[in-house]
Design a protein around this motif. Structure first.
Motif, mmCIF file in Angstrom:
data_model
loop_
_atom_site.group_PDB
_atom_site.id
_atom_site.type_symbol
_atom_site.label_atom_id
_atom_site.label_comp_id
_atom_site.label_asym_id
_atom_site.label_seq_id
_atom_site.Cartn_x
_atom_site.Cartn_y
_atom_site.Cartn_z
ATOM 1 N N ILE A 37 0.700 -1.063 -0.125
ATOM 2 C CA ILE A 37 -0.353 -0.213 0.067
ATOM 3 C C ILE A 37 0.448 1.387 -0.057
ATOM 4 C CG2 ILE A 37 -1.229 1.669 1.309
ATOM 5 C CD1 ILE A 37 -2.957 -1.473 2.212
ATOM 6 N N ILE A 38 2.016 1.658 0.400
ATOM 7 C CA ILE A 38 2.587 2.390 0.814
ATOM 8 C C ILE A 38 3.508 2.545 -0.388
ATOM 9 C CG2 ILE A 38 4.829 3.542 2.218
ATOM 10 C CD1 ILE A 38 4.354 2.028 4.392
ATOM 11 N N LEU A 39 3.823 1.587 -1.341
ATOM 12 C CA LEU A 39 4.574 1.646 -2.085
ATOM 13 C C LEU A 39 3.519 2.413 -3.779
ATOM 14 C CD1 LEU A 39 7.391 -1.295 -2.360
ATOM 15 C CD2 LEU A 39 7.824 1.037 -2.130
ATOM 16 N N PHE A 40 3.035 1.210 -3.923
ATOM 17 C CA PHE A 40 1.804 2.244 -4.346
ATOM 18 C C PHE A 40 1.389 3.322 -4.433
ATOM 19 C CE2 PHE A 40 1.009 -2.473 -5.350
ATOM 20 C CZ PHE A 40 1.792 -2.796 -6.636
ATOM 21 N N THR A 41 1.321 4.010 -3.035
ATOM 22 C CA THR A 41 0.591 5.148 -2.975
ATOM 23 C C THR A 41 2.104 6.484 -3.554
ATOM 24 O OG1 THR A 41 -0.968 4.295 -1.392
ATOM 25 C CG2 THR A 41 -1.021 6.717 -1.089
ATOM 26 N N GLY A 42 2.798 5.816 -2.554
ATOM 27 C CA GLY A 42 3.653 6.059 -2.878
ATOM 28 C C GLY A 42 4.311 6.674 -4.866
ATOM 29 N N LEU A 43 3.957 6.084 -4.885
ATOM 30 C CA LEU A 43 4.930 6.035 -6.794
ATOM 31 C C LEU A 43 3.853 6.826 -7.456
ATOM 32 C CD1 LEU A 43 5.620 4.916 -9.287
ATOM 33 C CD2 LEU A 43 3.803 3.421 -9.471
ATOM 34 N N THR A 44 2.272 7.193 -6.679
ATOM 35 C CA THR A 44 1.981 8.624 -7.902
ATOM 36 C C THR A 44 2.482 9.608 -6.782
ATOM 37 O OG1 THR A 44 0.114 8.427 -6.008
ATOM 38 C CG2 THR A 44 -0.267 7.157 -7.171
#
Length: 142
Positions: A88-95
Motif C-alpha cells: 500500500i505504501i509503495l503503490f501510494t508513494g509511486l503516485t
C-alpha cells in the motif's frame, strides 16, 4: 460473486467520476471542452483507478486468507502483514514521484484519499459478504 463485483465496479466508476468532477468545477469529462482540463481529468482518473485497484488487490489477500474477520478475529502472519503495508505504501508513494508521469499517473488531491478509504472499506464488506455466503453454502473456505 462476479455480478456483485461488476456492480461494485460500476458504482466505483460513478463515484470516482464525481470525485474528480469537483476538481473541474462540477463538470464531468464529457462536459469538458478545454483539452488541458480533459488531460488533467484523464490522468487523475487513471491514477485514482490504479491506486484503488492496487489497494483492493492487496487487501483482498487479507480478506480471503481466513474464514474469520481479518484484523479483528484473525491476524495475519508477520510476512503477510508487512507485505500488505509495504504494498500500500509503495503503490501510494509511486503516485507522488517524478516516475509517475512516465506511467501517465499524477498526484491525487487529498479529497481522493477519503473516497479511496470509503470505497476500499465497501469493497472489503462486499468480499466478506461473498466469502460468508460461500462458506454458508459449501461449509468451508476453499
Amino acid at each position: 460473486m462476479y455480478q456483485n463485483n461488476s456492480i461494485f465496479k460500476f458504482w466505483k466508476y460513478v463515484l470516482c467520476s464525481y470525485c474528480f468532477s469537483i476538481i473541474t468545477n462540477g463538470l464531468l469529462y464529457s462536459e469538458l471542452t478545454d483539452i488541458h482540463l480533459q488531460t488533467i481529468y484523464i490522468s487523475l482518473f487513471q491514477t485514482g483507478w490504479f491506486l484503488e485497484s492496487m489497494w483492493s488487490q492487496i487487501l483482498i489477500l487479507q480478506m480471503l486468507r481466513t474464514s474469520k474477520i481479518p484484523f479483528i478475529q484473525s491476524n495475519a502472519s508477520k510476512p503477510v502483514l508487512i507485505t500488505t503495508i509495504i504494498g500500500i505504501i509503495l503503490f501510494t508513494g509511486l503516485t507522488f514521484t517524478p516516475f509517475a508521469t512516465n506511467l501517465g499517473l499524477t498526484q491525487l488531491p487529498a479529497l481522493y484519499f477519503i473516497y479511496l478509504f470509503v470505497i476500499v472499506i465497501l469493497y472489503m464488506l462486499l468480499i466478506s459478504f461473498a466469502k460468508y455466503s460461500y462458506i454458508a453454502k459449501y461449509k468451508k473456505l476453499i
